[in-house]
Design an enzyme around this catalytic site. Structure first.
Site, PDB file in Angstrom:
ATOM      1  N   CYS A  77       0.845  -1.204   0.000  1.00  0.00           N
ATOM      2  CA  CYS A  77       0.000   0.000   0.000  1.00  0.00           C
ATOM      3  C   CYS A  77       0.879   1.253   0.000  1.00  0.00           C
ATOM      4  O   CYS A  77       1.755   1.387   0.866  1.00  0.00           O
ATOM      5  CB  CYS A  77      -0.905  -0.006   1.230  1.00  0.00           C
ATOM      6  SG  CYS A  77      -1.840   1.514   1.414  1.00  0.00           S
ATOM      7  N   CYS A 164      -8.253   1.414  -0.757  1.00  0.00           N
ATOM      8  CA  CYS A 164      -7.736   0.747   0.437  1.00  0.00           C
ATOM      9  C   CYS A 164      -7.716  -0.737   0.104  1.00  0.00           C
ATOM     10  O   CYS A 164      -8.764  -1.327  -0.162  1.00  0.00           O
ATOM     11  CB  CYS A 164      -8.649   1.021   1.633  1.00  0.00           C
ATOM     12  SG  CYS A 164      -8.251  -0.013   3.056  1.00  0.00           S
ATOM     13  N   GLN A 288     -20.583  -8.715  10.705  1.00  0.00           N
ATOM     14  CA  GLN A 288     -19.138  -8.941  10.609  1.00  0.00           C
ATOM     15  C   GLN A 288     -18.583  -8.419   9.290  1.00  0.00           C
ATOM     16  O   GLN A 288     -19.182  -8.615   8.238  1.00  0.00           O
ATOM     17  CB  GLN A 288     -18.847 -10.439  10.740  1.00  0.00           C
ATOM     18  CG  GLN A 288     -19.157 -11.006  12.111  1.00  0.00           C
ATOM     19  CD  GLN A 288     -18.061 -10.747  13.134  1.00  0.00           C
ATOM     20  OE1 GLN A 288     -17.166  -9.944  12.916  1.00  0.00           O
ATOM     21  NE2 GLN A 288     -18.140 -11.413  14.272  1.00  0.00           N
ATOM     22  N   TYR A 317     -25.127 -11.548  23.988  1.00  0.00           N
ATOM     23  CA  TYR A 317     -24.565 -10.576  23.032  1.00  0.00           C
ATOM     24  C   TYR A 317     -24.816 -11.049  21.596  1.00  0.00           C
ATOM     25  O   TYR A 317     -23.906 -11.197  20.800  1.00  0.00           O
ATOM     26  CB  TYR A 317     -23.053 -10.374  23.251  1.00  0.00           C
ATOM     27  CG  TYR A 317     -22.621 -10.171  24.686  1.00  0.00           C
ATOM     28  CD1 TYR A 317     -22.733  -8.918  25.283  1.00  0.00           C
ATOM     29  CD2 TYR A 317     -22.096 -11.216  25.446  1.00  0.00           C
ATOM     30  CE1 TYR A 317     -22.319  -8.718  26.607  1.00  0.00           C
ATOM     31  CE2 TYR A 317     -21.693 -11.035  26.759  1.00  0.00           C
ATOM     32  CZ  TYR A 317     -21.806  -9.782  27.336  1.00  0.00           C
ATOM     33  OH  TYR A 317     -21.400  -9.589  28.640  1.00  0.00           O
ATOM     34  N   GLU A 338     -29.499  -9.075  23.543  1.00  0.00           N
ATOM     35  CA  GLU A 338     -28.635  -8.024  23.001  1.00  0.00           C
ATOM     36  C   GLU A 338     -29.154  -6.681  23.487  1.00  0.00           C
ATOM     37  O   GLU A 338     -30.359  -6.459  23.571  1.00  0.00           O
ATOM     38  CB  GLU A 338     -28.671  -8.102  21.455  1.00  0.00           C
ATOM     39  CG  GLU A 338     -28.083  -6.933  20.720  1.00  0.00           C
ATOM     40  CD  GLU A 338     -26.605  -6.761  20.993  1.00  0.00           C
ATOM     41  OE1 GLU A 338     -26.234  -5.638  21.385  1.00  0.00           O
ATOM     42  OE2 GLU A 338     -25.831  -7.724  20.836  1.00  0.00           O
ATOM     43  N   ASP A 386     -20.469 -13.910  22.943  1.00  0.00           N
ATOM     44  CA  ASP A 386     -19.658 -13.213  21.939  1.00  0.00           C
ATOM     45  C   ASP A 386     -19.638 -11.741  22.349  1.00  0.00           C
ATOM     46  O   ASP A 386     -20.265 -10.895  21.722  1.00  0.00           O
ATOM     47  CB  ASP A 386     -20.285 -13.404  20.545  1.00  0.00           C
ATOM     48  CG  ASP A 386     -19.437 -12.786  19.441  1.00  0.00           C
ATOM     49  OD1 ASP A 386     -18.344 -12.279  19.748  1.00  0.00           O
ATOM     50  OD2 ASP A 386     -19.862 -12.801  18.275  1.00  0.00           O
ATOM     51  N   CYS A 413     -13.131 -11.266  20.684  1.00  0.00           N
ATOM     52  CA  CYS A 413     -12.368 -10.397  19.780  1.00  0.00           C
ATOM     53  C   CYS A 413     -11.208  -9.737  20.518  1.00  0.00           C
ATOM     54  O   CYS A 413     -10.554  -8.854  19.980  1.00  0.00           O
ATOM     55  CB  CYS A 413     -13.280  -9.342  19.153  1.00  0.00           C
ATOM     56  SG  CYS A 413     -14.058  -8.259  20.357  1.00  0.00           S
TER      57      CYS A 413
END
Length: 459
Positions: A77, A164, A288, A317, A338, A386, A413
């Site tokens: 890049c 990008c 996602q 979640y 949620e 999650d 994550c």
């Protein structure tokens, strides 16, 4: 007595890099004092300049590399060194996967005190480029025209970009076209210092399977100059557009979205698939950004849940129901919770869209709703979490320990908060069986992991 700092600002020193930080900087030590240096790789010998020396750690700039890592590659890049979007383009993809596996292993040992847990090699991508299906680009001005790109590292200086290379090409096309169209019709960029101007962000979403495009213009004001002409030109210029929305965010904040979203043209949602499951995606719903790897992640979660069709499953979640709907095809019943009301509306719509009738969804904080369910006598055979980066709330972890589901599947994550929460669950009677990291975000230090826990037989 305080130890003196062994380096001073503006010192030039020779170092050997030992590790990478969670932000992708090289870590070197001088008499045990850590220095964090962007662009350094483990094993490399280099000269650095100290640019900041705090009490417990410092920062440096790479001046010269004497001995390069065999994993060092040329970043493809052209704006990689200025832009803060990626951290690891200078590290080979194989090297990235090894670094992420090491990151997971290290925090499990250091934070979770889990030394004998099986951590599998990271599941990576065949092609780790052009994977992101969503672009959120801040907008600025330069010589009278609009610019858009990611912020320079540790600044709010926008690095203008035409493409990008971790984005879907369609998103590049959208951002470029919207910048040009809005410039031509006199739209001013938001100036965060003065809290003036019109356009704050351009968001593009692309359905990888369906080819459908959503464009969201995030504005400071409800009025957008020449709104109808802008919409007309977007429709005529960009193929596949199904939805153009405006989100109004009048607050002086670095949060992207405001509370009000309206459809300027087309549909309220676009559609996409993960595997055979169809999803409706609205402007603000969480979906996602790497659908190819999301399928890998969810299939692993499903494998670890090991459902026979007789289980009640709770999905904490649950977002827009992505994991819930995968689980519902194999479970007796799934209950999702949620905090975001729009996400729950999306989850219900997505269940209907796929003809799934054995999934129910509730709005609220998982740490409040699930303990309430438990107090009313509702339990789960399998519980899936999650959580966001901060990990699970203590009240939820305690409810899991009290409820005693036979299996817990933890999708994370953030390896650091995963390790912390696994320690709590281990102390509460669970055994961490195995961890499968998944590379959802190539060229960055982020790594997701799916963990399988089982209730120990004596609990």
């Amino acid at each position: 007595m305080n130890k003196t700092v062994p380096v001073q600002k503006n010192d030039y020193i020779d170092v050997v890099f030992e590790d990478l930080t969670h932000e992708g900087a090289g870590v070197a030590k001088v008499d045990g004092y850590p220095l964090f240096v962007p662009n350094g790789l483990p094993g490399e010998k280099a000269k650095i300049k100290v640019i900041k020396a705090n009490k417990g750690y410092g920062f440096g700039r790479l001046i010269e590399t004497y001995e390069e890592s065999p994993d060092r590659v040329e970043a493809p890049c052209p704006i990689y060194k200025e832009c803060g979007g990626c951290q690891l383009q200078h590290l080979s993809y194989d090297g990235q996967l090894k670094a992420k596996e090491k990151q997971v292993r290290d925090v499990l040992t250091r934070i979770g005190k889990l030394e004998n847990v099986k951590v599998h090699p990271v599941l990576g991508m065949k092609d780790p480029w052009r994977y992101r299906n969503k672009a959120q680009v801040p907008v600025g001005e330069h010589e009278g025209g609009l610019i858009g790109g990611f912020y320079q590292q540790r600044t709010h200086q926008i690095i203008d970009m035409k493409e990008c290379i971790i984005q879907q090409e369609k998103n590049d096309e959208v951002v470029q076209a919207v910048k040009e169209i809005c410039s031509r019709y006199g739209v001013r960029a938001y100036d965060e210092g003065r809290n003036k101007g019109d356009l704050r962000h351009i968001m593009a979403r692309y359905g990888l399977v369906t080819g459908e495009v959503m464009i969201v213009l995030v504005t400071r004001t409800k009025d957008l100059p020449n709104k109808n002409k802008i919409v007309e030109e977007i429709i005529s210029r960009i193929q596949g557009v199904k939805s153009i929305c405006q989100n109004v965010n009048s607050k002086k904040t670095n949060v992207i979205f405001g509370d009000e979203t309206k459809v300027l043209w087309g549909e309220e949602v676009i559609y996409d698939f993960i595997g055979d499951t169809k999803f409706a995606i609205s402007a603000r719903s969480f979906y996602q950004v790497n659908p190819e790897q999301t399928k890998v992640l969810y299939e692993k979660a499903l494998e670890y849940a090991d459902l026979s069709g007789e289980e009640n499953v709770i999905d904490a979640y649950c977002g827009i129901g992505t994991i819930s709907l995968f689980l519902a095809r194999k479970a007796k019943r799934v209950f999702g919770v949620e905090i975001v009301p729009e996400a729950i509306e999306d989850a219900k719509r997505n269940a209907e869209l796929n003809g799934i009738t054995n999934a129910e969804f509730a709005v609220g904080e998982a740490e409040i709703v699930i303990p309430k369910w438990y107090s009313e006598g509702n339990t789960a055979d399998v519980l899936v979490v999650d959580p966001p980066r901060k990990g699970c709330d203590e009240a939820l972890l305690q409810t899991i320990i009290d409820m005693k589901p036979k299996k817990v599947v933890y999708v994370s994550c953030n390896p650091g908060t995963l390790a912390r929460d696994l320690r709590i669950l281990e102390d509460g009677g669970y055994q961490t069986v195995e961890v499968q990291p998944v590379d959802m975000f190539p060229m960055t230090m982020h790594v997701e992991a799916v963990t399988k826990l089982e209730l120990k037989s004596n609990h």
